[in-house]
Design an enzyme around this catalytic site. Structure first.
Site, mmCIF file in Angstrom:
data_model
loop_
_atom_site.group_PDB
_atom_site.id
_atom_site.type_symbol
_atom_site.label_atom_id
_atom_site.label_comp_id
_atom_site.label_asym_id
_atom_site.label_seq_id
_atom_site.Cartn_x
_atom_site.Cartn_y
_atom_site.Cartn_z
ATOM 1 C CB CYS A 223 -4.399 15.347 -21.848
ATOM 2 S SG CYS A 223 -2.416 14.973 -21.470
ATOM 3 C CB CYS B 108 -2.321 18.680 -21.979
ATOM 4 S SG CYS B 108 -2.640 18.469 -20.265
ATOM 5 C CB ALA C 61 8.034 -5.089 9.931
ATOM 6 N N GLY D 213 2.725 -4.661 9.096
ATOM 7 C CA GLY D 213 2.881 -3.068 9.019
ATOM 8 C C GLY D 213 1.680 -2.463 8.456
ATOM 9 C CB THR D 214 -1.466 -2.692 6.815
ATOM 10 O OG1 THR D 214 -2.325 -1.839 6.465
ATOM 11 C CG2 THR D 214 -1.547 -4.063 6.984
ATOM 12 C CG HIS E 203 -2.743 2.555 -1.841
ATOM 13 N ND1 HIS E 203 -2.533 2.404 -0.701
ATOM 14 C CD2 HIS E 203 -3.936 1.769 -2.209
ATOM 15 C CE1 HIS E 203 -3.839 1.731 -0.103
ATOM 16 N NE2 HIS E 203 -4.552 1.201 -1.173
ATOM 17 C CG ASP F 46 7.758 3.983 1.065
ATOM 18 O OD1 ASP F 46 7.460 3.694 2.066
ATOM 19 O OD2 ASP F 46 8.090 3.057 0.297
ATOM 20 C CD GLN G 158 -2.702 -1.046 2.706
ATOM 21 O OE1 GLN G 158 -3.347 -0.445 2.899
ATOM 22 N NE2 GLN G 158 -1.881 -1.640 3.510
HETATM 23 C C1 BV8 Z 1 -12.159 2.615 -3.197
HETATM 24 C C2 BV8 Z 1 -2.396 6.762 -1.243
HETATM 25 C C3 BV8 Z 1 -13.682 2.198 -4.712
HETATM 26 C C4 BV8 Z 1 -2.343 8.343 -1.090
HETATM 27 C C5 BV8 Z 1 -3.956 5.698 0.085
HETATM 28 C C6 BV8 Z 1 -16.078 6.927 1.789
HETATM 29 C C7 BV8 Z 1 -15.966 7.567 0.643
HETATM 30 C C8 BV8 Z 1 -15.129 7.143 -0.397
HETATM 31 C C9 BV8 Z 1 -14.427 5.837 -0.318
HETATM 32 C C10 BV8 Z 1 -14.661 5.403 1.250
HETATM 33 C C11 BV8 Z 1 -15.648 5.617 2.180
HETATM 34 N N1 BV8 Z 1 -15.745 4.883 3.214
HETATM 35 C C12 BV8 Z 1 -14.549 3.922 2.906
HETATM 36 C C13 BV8 Z 1 -14.164 4.039 1.754
HETATM 37 C C14 BV8 Z 1 -13.292 3.156 1.079
HETATM 38 C C15 BV8 Z 1 -11.790 3.764 1.187
HETATM 39 C C16 BV8 Z 1 -11.260 3.337 2.465
HETATM 40 O O1 BV8 Z 1 -11.133 2.326 3.041
HETATM 41 N N2 BV8 Z 1 -11.483 4.412 3.932
HETATM 42 C C17 BV8 Z 1 -10.830 4.228 4.968
HETATM 43 C C18 BV8 Z 1 -10.275 5.255 5.630
HETATM 44 C C19 BV8 Z 1 -12.067 3.535 5.865
HETATM 45 N N3 BV8 Z 1 -10.954 3.357 0.273
HETATM 46 C C20 BV8 Z 1 -10.840 3.847 -0.923
HETATM 47 O O2 BV8 Z 1 -11.246 4.996 -1.280
HETATM 48 C C21 BV8 Z 1 -10.270 3.123 -1.870
HETATM 49 N N4 BV8 Z 1 -10.797 3.223 -3.163
HETATM 50 O O3 BV8 Z 1 -12.762 2.187 -2.236
HETATM 51 O O4 BV8 Z 1 -12.450 2.668 -4.505
HETATM 52 C C22 BV8 Z 1 -14.573 3.475 -4.554
HETATM 53 C C23 BV8 Z 1 -14.650 4.183 -5.789
HETATM 54 C C24 BV8 Z 1 -15.239 5.264 -5.844
HETATM 55 C C25 BV8 Z 1 -16.147 5.728 -4.559
HETATM 56 C C26 BV8 Z 1 -15.860 4.978 -3.564
HETATM 57 C C27 BV8 Z 1 -15.313 3.748 -3.706
HETATM 58 C C28 BV8 Z 1 -8.772 3.961 -2.128
HETATM 59 C C29 BV8 Z 1 -7.862 3.738 -0.854
HETATM 60 C C30 BV8 Z 1 -6.364 4.013 -1.264
HETATM 61 C C31 BV8 Z 1 -6.290 5.551 -0.436
HETATM 62 N N5 BV8 Z 1 -4.911 5.828 -0.764
HETATM 63 N N6 BV8 Z 1 -2.895 6.209 0.168
HETATM 64 C C32 BV8 Z 1 -1.003 8.669 -0.254
HETATM 65 O O5 BV8 Z 1 -0.604 7.888 0.263
HETATM 66 O O6 BV8 Z 1 -0.840 9.689 -0.495
HETATM 67 S S1 BV8 Z 1 -4.191 4.941 1.623
HETATM 68 C C33 BV8 Z 1 -3.078 5.217 2.716
HETATM 69 O O7 BV8 Z 1 -3.522 4.571 4.030
HETATM 70 C C34 BV8 Z 1 -1.642 4.785 2.436
HETATM 71 O O8 BV8 Z 1 -1.628 4.093 1.213
HETATM 72 C C35 BV8 Z 1 -1.475 3.700 3.575
HETATM 73 O O9 BV8 Z 1 -0.691 2.701 2.803
HETATM 74 C C36 BV8 Z 1 -2.821 3.234 3.573
HETATM 75 C C37 BV8 Z 1 -3.009 2.398 4.912
HETATM 76 O O10 BV8 Z 1 -2.518 2.902 5.875
HETATM 77 P P1 BV8 Z 1 -1.293 1.833 6.500
HETATM 78 O O11 BV8 Z 1 -0.370 1.674 5.335
HETATM 79 O O12 BV8 Z 1 -1.981 0.516 7.185
HETATM 80 O O13 BV8 Z 1 -0.503 2.793 7.745
HETATM 81 P P2 BV8 Z 1 -1.142 3.243 8.893
HETATM 82 O O14 BV8 Z 1 -0.318 4.314 9.338
HETATM 83 O O15 BV8 Z 1 -2.636 3.356 9.002
HETATM 84 O O16 BV8 Z 1 -0.809 2.075 9.837
HETATM 85 C C38 BV8 Z 1 0.634 1.743 10.396
HETATM 86 C C39 BV8 Z 1 0.770 0.282 10.970
HETATM 87 O O17 BV8 Z 1 1.923 -0.166 10.947
HETATM 88 C C40 BV8 Z 1 0.018 0.423 12.371
HETATM 89 O O18 BV8 Z 1 -0.836 -0.829 12.495
HETATM 90 C C41 BV8 Z 1 1.215 0.481 13.268
HETATM 91 O O19 BV8 Z 1 0.977 -0.243 14.577
HETATM 92 C C42 BV8 Z 1 1.998 -0.471 12.346
HETATM 93 N N7 BV8 Z 1 3.425 -0.158 12.704
HETATM 94 C C43 BV8 Z 1 4.142 0.894 12.752
HETATM 95 N N8 BV8 Z 1 5.287 0.977 13.129
HETATM 96 C C44 BV8 Z 1 5.729 -0.713 12.824
HETATM 97 C C45 BV8 Z 1 4.461 -1.345 12.413
HETATM 98 N N9 BV8 Z 1 4.371 -2.442 12.332
HETATM 99 C C46 BV8 Z 1 5.628 -3.200 12.321
HETATM 100 N N10 BV8 Z 1 6.664 -2.718 12.459
HETATM 101 C C47 BV8 Z 1 6.687 -1.351 12.589
HETATM 102 N N11 BV8 Z 1 8.203 -0.881 12.768
HETATM 103 ZN ZN ZN Z 2 -2.047 16.369 -19.906
#
Ligand code: BV8
Ligand code: ZN
Length: 251
Positions: A122, A161, A241, A197-198, A110, A95, A92
């Site tokens: 375009c 464009c 991790a 890590g998610t 993503h 980076d 996901q």
């Molecule tokens: C979709 C890219 C169909 C950008 C990202 C209302 C309106 C519209 C949509 C929705 C809605 N409600 C729900 C949805 C669906 C939505 C969704 O899931 N929302 C969530 C918030 C509920 N999903 C979408 O919109 C997806 N598309 O559904 O399409 C559609 C089409 C049209 C209309 C409706 C639906 C698209 C989802 C993609 C979003 N883009 N990123 C950018 O990065 O700039 S998501 C973003 O969150 C990142 O990509 C990231 O990867 C992702 C998940 O986060 P994590 O990677 O899990 O990171 P996080 O910080 O949360 O957690 C870190 C974890 O690591 C923790 O658990 C921590 O404990 C652990 N950790 C920390 N350190 C360590 C560790 N573990 C191990 N070792 C360590 N050292």
């Molecule tokens: Zn363009």
């Protein structure tokens, strides 16, 4: 871990926790993200339409952060595993640290923060752009990065464009690329599915571990904390991790 050694088909799904040890801020972690703004509020087409400069300021800040980061042992172990027959890696993270660690066949669900595409769609294909703005370039460790000054305070433009360029990432409310979803579902046909890590909140990525279980895979989660997936997986390994993966790899 016998299952890891014997798995003919291994699938790994990673999130921001895998890059945490490299210094990349996680989305929902304690170190939080930029100026306490929720990613769900900025990583959307609506936010970009309303204020492209603000969204680009956020991405410029994140790019400068990531430019100073290197892959960590978690990325390196996963890259070694990806060289094995039958191993697939889904991430996901935007980076590109998995790519820099040499991961084969990576599915970037993503997209990438280092790729741009035309906001006006375009037709110009997405392109790679690793430029940093001058002040940020000074801080980045990679001396081989182009020190273009164009990528300054203004928003980058589409070379075809001249319209606005946007980060080639999947925003909330946007669909993932069909090919990537296809590849992820195929990867759910596996013996062992590791979700690492998610926070297991964002869909459809968070759904794949359940799909893999439905298809008969043994599922395991590696995370510092418990997540909504913890109660559904076969095995929960609580730990960092960057520590757990090298231990697993050497076992
Ligand atoms: C979709 C890219 C169909 C950008 C990202 C209302 C309106 C519209 C949509 C929705 C809605 N409600 C729900 C949805 C669906 C939505 C969704 O899931 N929302 C969530 C918030 C509920 N999903 C979408 O919109 C997806 N598309 O559904 O399409 C559609 C089409 C049209 C209309 C409706 C639906 C698209 C989802 C993609 C979003 N883009 N990123 C950018 O990065 O700039 S998501 C973003 O969150 C990142 O990509 C990231 O990867 C992702 C998940 O986060 P994590 O990677 O899990 O990171 P996080 O910080 O949360 O957690 C870190 C974890 O690591 C923790 O658990 C921590 O404990 C652990 N950790 C920390 N350190 C360590 C560790 N573990 C191990 N070792 C360590 N050292
Ligand atoms: Zn363009």
């Amino acid at each position: 871990m016998r299952r890891l050694r014997d798995a003919r088909r291994l699938t790994v799904l990673t999130g921001a926790g895998v890059s945490a040890a490299s210094g990349v801020p996680t989305f929902r972690g304690a170190d939080g993200l930029w100026r306490n703004v929720r990613p769900e509020d900025l990583a959307t087409p609506g936010a970009f339409r309303r204020d492209p400069s603000l969204v680009w300021e956020w991405y410029r800040w994140r790019r400068a952060q990531i430019a100073r980061c290197q892959p960590n042992p978690a990325h390196r172990v996963i890259a070694e595993w990806s060289a094995r027959e039958g191993c697939r890696v889904l991430t996901q993270n935007v980076d590109d640290l998995h790519l820099r660690a040499g991961t084969r066949g990576l599915v970037r669900l993503h997209g990438s923060i280092w790729e741009l595409k035309c906001w006006d769609e375009c037709g110009h294909p997405a392109w790679r752009d690793e430029r940093l703005s001058p002040d940020e370039a000074d801080q980045s460790s990679d001396t081989d990065r182009p020190r273009e000054t164009e990528f300054g305070r203004s928003c980058p433009r589409c070379p075809a464009c001249g319209g606005l360029a946007r980060p080639a990432v999947v925003w909330f409310g946007e669909s993932l690329a069909a090919a990537d979803v296809e590849a992820a579902l195929t990867a759910c046909d596996c013996d062992l599915f590791l979700t690492i890590g998610t926070s297991a909140i964002v869909h459809p990525a968070a759904g794949f571990v359940h799909e893999a279980a439905r298809r008969g895979a043994f599922t395991a989660e590696i995370n510092l904390d418990l997540t909504p997936a913890s109660s559904a997986v076969d095995l929960v390994i609580q730990g960092a991790a960057e520590d757990v993966l090298p231990t697993l790899a050497s076992a």
